[in-house]
Design a protein around this motif. Structure first.
Motif, mmCIF file in Angstrom:
data_model
loop_
_atom_site.group_PDB
_atom_site.id
_atom_site.type_symbol
_atom_site.label_atom_id
_atom_site.label_comp_id
_atom_site.label_asym_id
_atom_site.label_seq_id
_atom_site.Cartn_x
_atom_site.Cartn_y
_atom_site.Cartn_z
ATOM 1 N N LEU A 408 -14.727 7.301 -82.189
ATOM 2 C CA LEU A 408 -13.682 8.312 -82.405
ATOM 3 C C LEU A 408 -13.068 8.185 -83.794
ATOM 4 C CD1 LEU A 408 -11.911 8.241 -78.913
ATOM 5 C CD2 LEU A 408 -13.460 9.987 -79.828
ATOM 6 N N TRP A 411 -15.598 9.490 -86.335
ATOM 7 C CA TRP A 411 -15.682 10.943 -86.248
ATOM 8 C C TRP A 411 -14.499 11.586 -86.959
ATOM 9 C CZ3 TRP A 411 -12.408 14.515 -83.874
ATOM 10 C CH2 TRP A 411 -12.919 15.817 -83.782
ATOM 11 N N TRP A 412 -13.299 11.021 -86.748
ATOM 12 C CA TRP A 412 -12.115 11.531 -87.449
ATOM 13 C C TRP A 412 -12.234 11.347 -88.959
ATOM 14 C CZ3 TRP A 412 -8.833 8.438 -90.395
ATOM 15 C CH2 TRP A 412 -7.704 9.094 -90.914
ATOM 16 N N LYS A 415 -14.977 13.888 -90.268
ATOM 17 C CA LYS A 415 -14.595 15.275 -90.086
ATOM 18 C C LYS A 415 -13.332 15.648 -90.863
ATOM 19 C CE LYS A 415 -17.918 16.637 -87.429
ATOM 20 N NZ LYS A 415 -18.865 17.670 -87.913
ATOM 21 N N SER A 416 -12.464 14.694 -91.065
ATOM 22 C CA SER A 416 -11.214 15.014 -91.757
ATOM 23 C C SER A 416 -11.411 15.168 -93.259
ATOM 24 C CB SER A 416 -10.178 13.906 -91.514
ATOM 25 O OG SER A 416 -10.632 12.688 -92.085
#
Length: 838
Positions: A408, A411-412, A415-416
Motif C-alpha cells: 500500500l 502504491w501510494w 501513484k502520488s
C-alpha cells in the motif's frame, strides 16, 4: 655415568614442555636432577628407564630447601591457573544459555523458518562451538601438564624416600632426618594438590565436552533445516492461510506459546549478559569516545564549511554526533558481541536504525522522508517477526500484514507522483536509484504476500528477507559512507595527513578518490549481503569458480578465463600502483629532500619500470605460462635488444650507475685526459661537463664508467694546491721550508686542518727543489694558487733567496785538463778578445 644419563633425560623432558608447564614443573637444580621423564606412547617401557638414585648426604640440606620452595611454587601455580578459573566461572552461565537457545532452536527449526533466521542461528551456534572447542584444547593441555607434574612429583618422592631409607640407619644427625621428612611431606602435599587439580580439570573437560556435543547436534539440526528449506523453496510447505488447519492452530495457545518463547529468549539474553558484562562496558566506552571525537570534529567542520561552501553537506553529518556515533558503532557489533542472542540482535537493530534515520534525514531531500519513515516501521515489524519466529501461525499473520502495508505504501508513493514531481536539479543518482528500487520492491512484496498466503512460506520468507534486508543494508551503508566522507574531510585537515605534501597540494583530489573507494567498498558489501539473503552467494561463488577455472587447451598450453582475468587485473593493479607511487614521490618525498638534478627523474623512471617489470612477470605467471620457457624467451629478446641497441643500452645503464652509485655528482670537478671541468648535468644517456672556458663537453655515460676519471672533489669539497719552487745551491733548506709554511698559513683561504706542508723533494741540476702542499675550497683553488705563488716570490725577494734559473750562467769546475785542450782553449780565447777589440 648413571647421573649423567638421568640428567640428559630430564633436560630432554624439560625442553618438550610448554612455558606454563616449565613453570609448574620447576624442580631441584640439575646437579641432583635424578628424575627420569615419563615414558611416551610407543616408546620403551618404564623398566628401561633408570630408577631414582638417593641424594648424596652432603647435598640433602640444600636439596631439601629447594624441594620446599618448589612445592610452594607448585601450589601457587595450581591456585593461579587461569583456564580452570575461567571455565569454572563461565561454564554454568554458558550452559544455561545453551539450554535456552536449544529450546528456542527446536521451536524455530520445527516450523518453516526463513533462511535468514537459520543462517543467523547457525552462525551463533558456530561461535559457541568455537568457544567450547578452545576451552577443550586448553583443558586438555592443562591436564597433560598436570599428568607430567604428578609423574615428576611421584619420581621425586621416590627419590627422597630412598634417600631416607639409605641414611636412616646411619649416624645421620636428627636435623637432617627432619629435613628429609619435611621434604617428603611437601612433595606429598604438592602431589595431592596436583591430583586434585587434575581431577577438577578432567571434570571440567567432561562438562565442556558434553556441552560441545549438544551444540554440535544443534548445528546439525540447523544445517539440515537450512538444506531442507532450500530444497522446498518451490514446494508448498504449509497450508493456505485461510485453511481450517491454520484456524485450528490459532487461538488462545498463541498467547501462552508467545509468552513462553519470549521468556525463553529473555532467559538466554540474561545469561549472555551475565557472561559478557565486560563487552557491554567496552561498547559503551567506544560509543563515548566516538561521541567525543565527533563533537570535537563538529567545531572544526563548521569553521571549514564557512570558508568552503562545498563542505556544508558534509558538515551536516556532524550536527548529530550522538546518532552518528551509534551508527558507526554498529560496524563493531559483530566483533564486540560474539554469539549474539536473537533478542539482543533485535534490540541492537532497533537501536541502530533510529539513529541511522536521524542522520539520513539531514542528508537526503525531503521528498525521500516518507521512504525513511516506512523503512523504520517495516524494520520494527521485522524485529517482531524475529522474536516470534517460533510461533508459526502468528508469524505468518504478521508477515502478511507487513507485506500488505508495504504494498500500500509503494502504491501510494508511485501513484502520488511524489518522486516524479522532483525538479531536474534534484534528480541525482540517489533519486534515480530510489525510483528503480521502489518498483522492484513492489514486485517482491506482491510475490511474497501471495506465496505466504497460499502456503509457500519458505519462498515468501526468502523474497521478503532479500528485499527488506537489502533495503536496510543500503540505508545503513549509505549513512556510514556519508559519515565516512566527513571523517575523510577531518582526517585530511588535521595532522598527520595534513602535513603530507600531496594532501596540501591536492586535497580535493585525494578526498574524491578516498570517497570513491568508500563507495566501492559499500557497494561490494551490499551486493555480497544481498546475495547471501537470497542464499545465492555460495552457489554464485561456486559457479563463478567453475567458469573461471574452465581450461582451454592449445597444444601443450592451457589457459582459462580466470587466468586471463587475473592477468588483466594484475597489469591494471601494477599501473595503478606505479601511478600512485610516482605521485607520492613527486608530491611528497622529493620536495622534502635536497636531491641533485636528475636524481628524482631517475628514481621515478626506474621505480616505474621496475614496478611494471615485476607486475608483468607476476601477470605472466598468473596467466599460466611456464616461467622457464618465459625466461628463455625473455633472455633471447634481451640478447637481440642488446645487440641492436648496444651503445644506447650501455649508456642508459651507465647513467643509472652514475645516478645511484654516485661516483660523480653534479658540481664535482673532474678530469678526463686533457679535459677538465665541473659536472653540470648527469642525464640518462650522457653527462655535461662545463670547462669554465665558455664551452661544455658532452660525455657519454659509458665513457665515464669505462675510462679513468679523476674526481678532485669525490670525498670532500676541498682541493689540494701544489706549488713547486727552486732555490739556488747554498741556501739553507730549513729556512726555505719554514718560509713556505709561513706564506701558506698567512693566506686565509688555506685550510688549517690538515696544515700546509713544505717538503724538500729533489737536488736539481741547477737548484734545490721544494714543494708546498695546501688545501683550499674547490671554488677558490685557482686564485688561491696564483696568490700563493706571488706571495712566495715576494718572500724570496725579501729574504734575498736566489731562485733557480735554468738559463742563467753556470760555473764549470775541471779537475784535470789535457795540455793540448788548454792550448786550443787559450787560442780560442785570444781570438775572441782580438775580435772584441777590433
Amino acid at each position: 655415568m648413571r647421573h649423567i644419563l638421568k640428567s640428559i633425560l630430564f633436560i630432554t623432558y624439560a625442553l618438550t614442555l610448554t612455558p606454563e608447564s616449565k613453570t609448574l614443573c620447576a624442580q631441584t637444580p640439575a646437579s641432583t636432577a635424578s628424575v627420569a621423564t615419563s615414558t611416551p606412547a610407543g616408546s620403551a617401557s618404564p623398566a628401561a628407564v633408570a630408577s631414582p638414585t638417593p641424594i648424596p648426604l652432603a647435598e640433602i640440606v640444600t636439596q631439601a630447601d629447594a624441594v620446599t620452595r618448589n612445592s610452594r611454587d607448585t601450589n601457587a601455580n595450581l591456585a593461579a591457573s587461569q583456564i580452570t578459573a575461567q571455565v569454572e566461572e563461565e561454564l554454568p552461565a554458558l550452559t544455561r544459555e545453551i539450554d535456552a537457545r536449544l529450546i528456542e532452536n527446536r521451536r524455530i527449526v520445527e516450523p518453516n523458518p526463513s533462511l535468514e533466521t537459520l543462517r543467523t542461528l547457525e552462525a551463533n551456534w558456530q561461535r559457541i562451538s568455537q568457544t567450547l572447542s578452545a576451552w577443550r584444547r586448553d583443558l586438555t593441555t592443562r591436564a597433560a601438564q598436570l599428568d607430567a607434574e604428578i609423574e615428576r612429583l611421584t619420581t621425586l618422592g621416590e627419590t627422597w624416600r630412598q634417600t631416607f631409607e639409605t641414611v636412616r640407619n646411619s649416624e645421620t644427625p636428627p636435623e637432617v632426618l627432619q629435613r628429609i621428612e619435611a621434604a617428603v611431606v611437601a612433595i606429598r602435599q604438592a602431589r595431592e594438590a596436583t591430583e586434585q587439580q587434575r581431577a577438577q580439570t578432567l571434570t571440567l573437560q567432561s562438562r565442556v565436552a558434553a556441552q560441545d556435543g549438544r551444540v554440535i547436534e544443534a548445528r546439525a539440526a540447523v544445517r539440515l533445516a537450512r538444506e531442507a528449506a532450500l530444497n522446498r523453496l518451490f514446494v508448498k510447505d504449509s497450508p493456505a492461510i485461510w485453511s481450517a488447519e491454520v484456524r485450528s492452530r490459532a487461538g488462545l495457545g498463541l498467547v501462552a506459546e508467545g509468552q513462553s518463547s519470549f521468556l525463553t529468549q529473555l532467559t538466554g539474553l540474561g545469561e549472555y549478559a551475565k557472561r559478557e558484562q565486560i563487552r557491554f562496558l567496552i561498547h559503551a566506552v567506544i560509543v563515548l569516545i566516538l561521541i567525543s571525537a565527533l563533537y570535537w570534529a563538529r567545531r572544526r567542520v563548521r569553521m571549514w564549511a564557512a570558508d568552503e561552501p562545498k563542505l556544508k553537506p558534509t558538515a551536516e553529518v556532524f550536527d548529530v554526533p550522538i546518532a552518528a556515533a551509534i551508527v558507526l558503532s554498529v560496524l563493531l557489533i559483530g566483533i564486540i558481541y560474539p554469539q549474539t542472542p536473537r533478542l539482543l540482535q533485535a534490540i541492537f537493530g532497533a537501536v541502530a536504525l533510529i539513529p541511522t534515520i536521524i542522520v539520513l534525514r539531514r542528508l537526503v531531500e525531503r521528498h525521500l522522508f516518507p521512504i525513511l519513515n516506512a523503512l523504520v516501521i517495516l524494520y520494527f515489524v521485522d524485529l517482531l517477526l524475529t522474536v516470534i519466529a517460533a510461533l508459526q501461525v502468528l508469524s505468518r499473520l504478521v508477515f502478511l500484514a507487513e507485506m500488505l502495508g508495504a504494498l500500500l505504501f509503494l502504491w501510494w508513493l508511485i501513484k502520488s507522483a511524489r518522486l516524479s514531481k522532483v525538479s531536474e536539479a534534484g534528480r541525482d543518482r540517489l533519486w534515480r536509484m530510489t525510483r528503480i528500487a521502489a518498483r522492484i520492491a513492489a514486485v517482491g512484496f506482491a510475490l511474497a504476500f501471495m506465496a505466504n498466503a497460499i502456503g509457500y512460506v519458505s519462498l515468501a520468507n526468502l523474497v521478503a528477507d532479500a528485499v527488506l534486508g537489502s533495503a536496510y543494508t543500503a540505508v545503513v551503508l549509505y549513512a556510514i559512507s556519508r559519515i565516512a566522507d566527513g571523517i575523510i574531510v577531518i582526517a585530511l585537515r588535521v595532522p598527520p595527513l595534513s602535513l603530507l605534501g600531496m594532501v596540501q597540494a591536492h586535497r580535493s583530489l585525494v578526498r574524491r578518490r578516498l570517497q570513491r573507494v568508500v563507495r566501492w567498498i559499500g557497494g561490494f558489501l551490499w551486493a555480497s549481503y544481498s546475495l547471501e539473503l537470497l542464499s545465492l552467494r555460495v552457489p554464485f561463488i561456486e559457479k563463478a569458480r567453475e567458469i573461471l577455472t574452465a581450461e582451454l587447451a592449445i597444444g601443450s598450453f592451457s589457459i582459462s578465463l580466470g587466468n586471463i582475468l587475473a592477468f588483466a587485473l594484475t597489469v591494471w593493479a601494477t599501473f595503478l600502483l606505479s601511478r600512485f607511487i610516482r605521485f607520492l614521490l613527486n608530491e611528497d618525498i622529493y620536495p622534502r629532500l635536497d636531491l641533485a638534478r636528475g636524481v628524482p627523474y631517475a628514481i621515478t623512471t626506474t621505480t616505474h619500470y621496475v614496478i611494471l617489470l615485476v607486475g608483468f612477470v607476476i601477470a605472466v605467471a598468473v596467466l599460466g605460462f611456464d616461467m622457464t620457457k618465459f625466461t628463455i624467451l625473455a633472455g633471447a629478446f634481451g640478447v637481440g635488444l642488446g645487440l641492436g641497441l648496444q651503445n644506447i643500452v650501455s649508456n642508459f645503464v651507465s647513467g643509472l650507475i652514475l645516478l645511484f652509485e654516485r661516483p660523480i655528482k653534479v658540481g664535482d670537478l673532474v678530469q678526463m685526459g686533457d679535459a677538465a671541468g665541473v659536472v653540470k648535468q648527469i642525464g640518462i644517456r650522457a653527462s655535461i661537463i662545463n670547462t669554465g672556458k665558455g664551452s661544455d663537453i658532452i660525455v657519454p655515460n659509458g665513457k665515464l664508467i669505462a675510462e679513468s676519471v679523476t674526481n678532485w672533489t669525490f670525498s670532500s669539497n676541498r682541493r689540494t694546491i701544489e706549488i713547486r719552487v727552486g732555490a739556488a745551491y747554498g741556501t739553507d733548506p730549513h729556512t726555505i721550508i719554514e718560509l713556505l709554511k709561513e706564506v701558506a698559513a698567512a693566506d686565509a683561504r688555506v685550510a688549517a686542518d690538515p696544515p700546509p706542508q713544505a717538503l724538500f723533494v729533489e737536488f736539481g741540476a741547477d737548484a734545490l727543489y721544494f714543494t708546498l702542499q695546501a688545501w683550499t675550497n674547490n671554488s677558490e683553488w685557482i686564485q688561491a694558487r696564483s696568490d700563493l705563488a706571488v706571495a712566495i716570490n715576494a718572500a724570496f725577494v725579501e729574504h734575498k733567496i736566489s731562485n733557480a734559473n735554468p738559463n742563467s750562467q753556470r760555473d764549470l769546475h775541471l779537475r784535470s785538463v789535457d795540455p793540448q785542450a788548454v792550448e786550443i782553449l787559450t787560442n780560442v780565447g785570444d781570438a775572441r778578445r782580438d775580435g772584441d777589440a777590433a
